[in-house]
Write an enzyme that holds these catalytic residues in place. Structure first.
Site, short mmCIF file in Angstrom:
data_model
loop_
_atom_site.label_atom_id
_atom_site.label_comp_id
_atom_site.label_asym_id
_atom_site.label_seq_id
_atom_site.Cartn_x
_atom_site.Cartn_y
_atom_site.Cartn_z
N TYR A 191 0.85 -1.19 0.00
CA TYR A 191 0.00 0.00 0.00
C TYR A 191 0.88 1.24 0.00
O TYR A 191 1.76 1.38 0.84
CB TYR A 191 -0.90 -0.01 1.24
CG TYR A 191 -1.83 1.17 1.36
CD1 TYR A 191 -2.93 1.30 0.51
CD2 TYR A 191 -1.63 2.15 2.33
CE1 TYR A 191 -3.80 2.38 0.63
CE2 TYR A 191 -2.49 3.23 2.45
CZ TYR A 191 -3.58 3.34 1.60
OH TYR A 191 -4.44 4.40 1.72
N ASP A 286 9.37 2.46 -0.11
CA ASP A 286 8.34 3.14 0.68
C ASP A 286 8.58 2.76 2.14
O ASP A 286 8.19 1.69 2.60
CB ASP A 286 6.95 2.70 0.22
CG ASP A 286 5.83 3.35 1.03
OD1 ASP A 286 6.12 4.00 2.06
OD2 ASP A 286 4.66 3.21 0.63
N LYS A 314 5.04 9.10 9.32
CA LYS A 314 4.77 8.60 10.66
C LYS A 314 5.80 9.04 11.69
O LYS A 314 5.67 10.09 12.30
CB LYS A 314 4.60 7.08 10.63
CG LYS A 314 3.45 6.64 9.71
CD LYS A 314 3.16 5.16 9.82
CE LYS A 314 2.12 4.71 8.82
NZ LYS A 314 0.79 5.29 9.02
#
Length: 474
Positions: A191, A286, A314
């Site tokens: 994702y 990623d 994050k």
């Protein structure tokens, strides 16, 4: 070697000492794995209830689609009543009904030094006195940028944005601009945010809700997105042969966290680096989840593979909205205003996110940090797997540093197709049982879990004890 919890040498020495003598390498074991929400761990605790959460969620459904602002929170894949959080601190969280939980979601990864850290909160309070957003350069951007560049092997220049989705959108556009090619390879179950080109065989909420793609995404947006099973070298070779000279980049989660926790086979990342170089394509990691979590320099430090470009999020915002992409200077100088590839954002580099990120990364540099994360996470995942095996369930799982996962299948799990063999119904019952026992995992079989520096031996043991109880009742 199992497809979960790959044991590879780490290259970090950053972070508090932990008294356990558990060895460093990540765990990797696979074994053969309906609970009602009414009671809690022991007789001294109050009855488990979600009455206030139910009332709030019912009201929310009239105000927001599905009652949430991000799909997995709605508990669709695990059933039962979603919990509405009131507060967090350290490794624990409390819902509006007063139930307390040991938290292994950590706001989906950022809470690596613990929720509501006192030093971070104090720094934010001081920063807020000067304002929350300038829409102009601030010195804090320089400080965090230098910290990121010093830490992450691939990054020589960085651009801050406001989310992981935004970072992946920017890095895709940059890869295409730099290579003058349009096609990109992504992996099934990985994702990279909800931008149109990435919503093809995606993980996270798309996998959780069983959505193969998304309505509203035109074919023209995904026509240049090629997909391959994760860990499948032959499939990637075939794509490069079929689309010779057309592929701009390969993008992947170096450790998958959005289809459950899936590690790369030993040769896989090396192969991707080699084939991208041979075909004048870019390798993009990623690291929105893995950055500063598997090691201070991320998965690329842990595995010793330096990609061309990297996305982050994050942790580098310390719990505030943030994202970033970076890489080699010659590539990054394509980004406006240094170059012609346009990307912008009003809140990018805002002083609050920069402050929280700076103080979080400072803490992660302390000696023993990643040793501690590795040891508590190993203790957790081995305890859960042992409890599942003892109760006769098929279960497999593993960890690297402060990231872990387990599947209700005997494994091994090398890719999303393997992950989908999991008994999701059993996971749902296990999940609800653990929630009653005061343990909060991600509400999906297809999401990784996270530990942090505030998780204690007592937290881990309480979790294992709860798992033993729940497994016996499945």
């Amino acid at each position: 070697m199992a497809g979960i919890g790959l044991s590879l040498p780490s290259k970090f020495t950053h972070g508090p000492a932990f008294s356990s003598s558990i060895p460093r390498s990540s765990s990797s074991r696979c074994y053969s794995s309906s609970v009602k929400m009414t009671v809690s761990v022991d007789e001294t605790k109050k009855t488990f209830t979600l009455q206030k959460s139910e009332e709030a969620f019912n009201a929310a459904k009239e105000l927001m689609p599905g009652g949430v602002n991000s799909p997995v929170r709605a508990f669709r894949s695990v059933g039962g009543q979603p919990i509405i959080i009131d507060s967090v601190k350290g490794s624990h969280m409390w819902d509006i009904d007063g139930n307390e939980y040991i938290d292994y979601v950590g706001s989906w990864g950022p809470a690596i030094i613990g929720h509501a850290d006192d030093e971070v909160l104090a720094a934010l309070a001081e920063t807020m006195k000067k304002g929350t957003s300038f829409g102009a350069p601030c010195l804090l951007e320089n400080i965090l940028a230098q910290m990121v560049i010093s830490a992450v092997p691939s990054i020589e220049m960085v651009r801050f944005v406001n989310s992981g989705t935004e970072a992946c959108m920017g890095v895709l556009r940059l890869a295409r601009a730099f290579t003058c090619k349009m096609k990109v390879i992504k992996f099934e179950g990985c994702y990279h945010g909800h931008a149109d080109p990435f919503l093809v065989k995606a993980g996270s909420g798309v996998a959780t809700l069983g959505l193969p793609d998304s309505p509203g995404v035109p074919k023209s947006a995904t026509i240049d997105t090629l997909t391959s099973p994760y860990n499948d070298i032959t499939a990637v070779e075939n794509l490069f042969n079929t689309h010779k000279g057309e592929i701009a980049a390969v993008i992947l989660e170096p450790v998958v966290g959005n289809a459950g926790f899936i590690t790369p086979k030993p040769e896989f990342l090396n192969f991707l680096q080699k084939i991208t170089k041979e075909n004048d394509a870019l390798l993009i990691f990623d690291e929105v989840m893995t950055g500063f979590r598997l090691a201070y320099g991320g998965a690329q430090e842990y595995f010793g593979i330096t990609p061309d470009l990297t996305t982050l999020g994050k942790i580098i915002g310390g719990g505030l909205p943030v994202g970033a992409y970076g890489g080699r200077r010659e590539i990054m100088e394509m980004v406006a205003p240094a170059g012609p590839m346009y990307q912008a954002g009003t809140l990018s580099g805002n002083p609050l996110a920069m402050t929280a990120g700076i103080h979080t990364l400072k803490r992660l540099q302390e000696p023993g940090t990643y040793d501690y994360l590795d040891k508590v996470t190993r203790q957790l995942i081995e305890g859960i797997l042992d409890a599942g095996k003892a109760a006769g369930h098929e279960i497999c799982g593993g960890h690297i540093s402060g990231m872990f996962g387990f599947f209700f299948t005997d494994g091994p799990v090398y890719n999303f197709e393997d992950a989908k063999k999991s008994d999701t119904s059993k996971f749902a019952r296990f999940y609800r049982g653990m929630l009653e026992e005061g343990v909060y995992f991600a509400p999906s079989q297809f999401e990784a879990g996270f530990t942090g520096l505030k998780h204690t031996h007592e937290d881990i043991q309480r979790t294992i004890d709860a798992a033993e109880k729940v497994f016996k009742n499945l």
